[in-house]
Design an enzyme around this catalytic site. Structure first.
Site, PDB file in Angstrom:
ATOM      1  N   ARG A  46     -22.976  13.156  25.581  1.00  0.00           N
ATOM      2  CA  ARG A  46     -23.870  12.354  24.733  1.00  0.00           C
ATOM      3  C   ARG A  46     -25.310  12.800  24.957  1.00  0.00           C
ATOM      4  NH1 ARG A  46     -25.395   7.793  26.635  1.00  0.00           N
ATOM      5  NH2 ARG A  46     -23.349   7.116  27.335  1.00  0.00           N
ATOM      6  N   TYR A  98     -31.939   7.387  -1.151  1.00  0.00           N
ATOM      7  CA  TYR A  98     -30.487   7.364  -1.045  1.00  0.00           C
ATOM      8  C   TYR A  98     -29.989   5.923  -0.809  1.00  0.00           C
ATOM      9  CZ  TYR A  98     -25.848   8.363   0.809  1.00  0.00           C
ATOM     10  OH  TYR A  98     -24.506   8.378   1.033  1.00  0.00           O
ATOM     11  N   ASP A 170     -36.658  12.873   3.747  1.00  0.00           N
ATOM     12  CA  ASP A 170     -35.237  13.206   3.659  1.00  0.00           C
ATOM     13  C   ASP A 170     -35.154  14.428   2.739  1.00  0.00           C
ATOM     14  OD1 ASP A 170     -32.590  13.485   2.807  1.00  0.00           O
ATOM     15  OD2 ASP A 170     -32.190  11.338   2.913  1.00  0.00           O
ATOM     16  N   LYS A 195     -24.146  17.876   3.220  1.00  0.00           N
ATOM     17  CA  LYS A 195     -24.352  18.441   1.886  1.00  0.00           C
ATOM     18  C   LYS A 195     -24.564  19.951   1.983  1.00  0.00           C
ATOM     19  CE  LYS A 195     -24.105  14.052   1.089  1.00  0.00           C
ATOM     20  NZ  LYS A 195     -25.252  13.165   0.936  1.00  0.00           N
TER      21      LYS A 195
HETATM   22  C1  LIG Z   1     -25.621  11.916   1.529  1.00  0.00           C
HETATM   23  C2  LIG Z   1     -27.036  11.589   1.752  1.00  0.00           C
HETATM   24  C3  LIG Z   1     -27.451  10.852   2.863  1.00  0.00           C
HETATM   25  C4  LIG Z   1     -26.470  10.255   3.854  1.00  0.00           C
HETATM   26  O1  LIG Z   1     -25.782  11.217   4.546  1.00  0.00           O
HETATM   27  P1  LIG Z   1     -24.300  11.007   5.151  1.00  0.00           P
HETATM   28  O2  LIG Z   1     -24.036  12.301   5.799  1.00  0.00           O
HETATM   29  O3  LIG Z   1     -23.421  10.697   3.985  1.00  0.00           O
HETATM   30  O4  LIG Z   1     -24.378   9.857   6.086  1.00  0.00           O
HETATM   31  C5  LIG Z   1     -28.805  10.634   3.043  1.00  0.00           C
HETATM   32  N1  LIG Z   1     -29.711  11.113   2.162  1.00  0.00           N
HETATM   33  C6  LIG Z   1     -29.347  11.804   1.070  1.00  0.00           C
HETATM   34  C7  LIG Z   1     -30.404  12.309   0.148  1.00  0.00           C
HETATM   35  C8  LIG Z   1     -28.009  12.074   0.829  1.00  0.00           C
HETATM   36  O5  LIG Z   1     -27.653  12.772  -0.267  1.00  0.00           O
END
Ligand SMILES: *Cc1c(COP(=O)(O)O)cnc(C)c1O
Length: 379
Positions: A46, A98, A170, A195
């Site tokens: 961890r 998001y 983000d 992604k």
């Molecule tokens: C998918 C997504 C998230 C969240 O990510 P996870 O891996 O699904 O927890 C946050 N911000 C954006 C812009 C996303 O497309």
């Protein structure tokens, strides 16, 4: 060194112990100590794991930050970053962030006394006009989801710096290849590596890169204390995905631009949202802060019926939430990502029943156009 080279040669690709040109999956929870008075660098996974560390160092290099962190999902990354704030702090958040970020800020962190104001970030004045004495940070996404609205990063960063606020971006939709907010003065960058960074729709992961050591200390404390870390196997998968980020995104964003142009010319399509189009209202700002329009676009059909038919009949796109994979993904925000929003919120965000979002994969765009023509009953 150019970005494509950095993906392959960034100092974190070779295992120092063996010379293996891929970092092994150090599938271990703990580490033997030969001397309790002088313990080794690793004591418990961890707190630190060499596979995860290679990934963390890689994202730091790619975003131009001082340190990186890997979490078990994008939401684990966002939640951990937001955990550096305290009761009484105020954060200004983009109103179209998001859905999961909206959820934890509106229904979780508020319980611990963190105050949130949601604003439309496309106008930086909204940030200025909503600052309070206890405002500590601005949290935004550009392009935003699902209408790919653009925020002027430099303008918001300048404003935030004048008031000593942290800027958290983000950067999931762009990846560090297309946009590097830390280079423009942002403090913390977050990715859902689920992604584009992972790139194959086979693993959940979140990554963070920070600008300085003081922030790194705060986030490391939360990472180790909270424990939402990424496992070694998943860290390895993201490391592998990252190597092909540029070739994938070059192809995918070229396809997205081509599809955006093609959709514009179709009589059943009433609107196309793609920041690479010169007709997009945020195009010039976007092109001043990113390399190209990216691999995600949205469009509206003439009627709800056409949109639903498309989702039923399309064969070369997965009908799913998520984005950034090698397969084209078509999503229907009205009933998928944004389904839980009240109608008034959907109306305010422009999430209508004829809206479709596409994340372009690696299929040949000729085949996609032929398939979409059929699904839209254009031929
Ligand atoms: C998918 C997504 C998230 C969240 O990510 P996870 O891996 O699904 O927890 C946050 N911000 C954006 C812009 C996303 O497309």
């Amino acid at each position: 060194m150019k970005f494509g080279t950095k993906l392959i040669h960034n100092g974190n690709e070779i295992d120092k112990q063996t010379g293996a040109i891929n970092i092994p999956i150090y599938q271990t929870s703990t580490y033997h100590q030969t001397d309790v008075d002088n313990q080794g660098k690793y004591d418990y996974s961890r707190s630190g794991n060499p596979t995860r560390e290679a990934l963390e160092n890689t994202i730091a290099v790619l975003e131009g930050g001082t340190r990186g962190f890997a979490f078990s999902s994008g939401m684990a990354a966002t939640s951990s970053v937001l955990s550096i704030f305290s009761s009484g702090d105020h954060i200004i958040v983009g109103h179209d962030v998001y859905g999961g970020t909206y959820r934890i800020t509106s229904s979780f962190f508020n319980k611990f006394g963190i105050e949130i104001t949601y604003v439309d970030m496309t106008d930086p004045d909204n940030v200025k006009n909503n600052m309070k004495p206890n405002t500590k940070a601005v949290f935004l996404e550009t392009p935003s989801n699902p209408l790919l609205k653009i925020t002027d990063l430099k303008a918001v960063i300048k404003l935030a710096k004048e008031h000593d606020l942290l800027v958290i971006v983000d950067n999931t939709f762009m990846s560090p290849y297309l946009q590097q907010p830390l280079q423009l003065g942002a403090d913390i960058v977050i990715h859902s590596a689920t992604k584009f960074l992972g790139g194959h729709s086979d693993v959940l992961s979140g990554l963070v890169a920070v600008k300085d050591d003081a922030l790194a200390k705060k986030i490391y404390f939360v990472q180790n204390a909270f424990g939402a870390v990424l496992g070694p196997q998943d860290s390895w998968l993201i490391l592998r995905g990252i190597k092909t980020l540029k070739v994938r995104l070059d192809y995918q964003s070229t396809s997205a631009a081509r599809l955006a142009d093609w959709l514009l010319g179709q009589y059943k399509i009433s609107k196309v949202y793609y920041p690479g189009l010169s007709s997009h209202p945020g195009n010039s700002i976007h092109m001043s802060q990113a390399i190209n329009g990216g691999a995600v676009l949205s469009f509206k059909t003439d009627t709800e019926e056409t949109a639903k038919k498309f989702m039923k009949r399309v064969t070369l796109a997965a009908v799913a939430v998520s984005l950034g994979g090698v397969e084209t993904i078509a999503s229907y925000p009205y009933k998928m990502s944004h389904a839980s929003l009240p109608q008034t919120e959907k109306d305010a965000l422009g999430v209508t029943s004829n809206l479709i979002r596409l994340s372009l994969g690696l299929e040949d765009p000729d085949d996609l156009i032929a398939d979409f023509s059929k699904a839209l009953e254009l031929i």
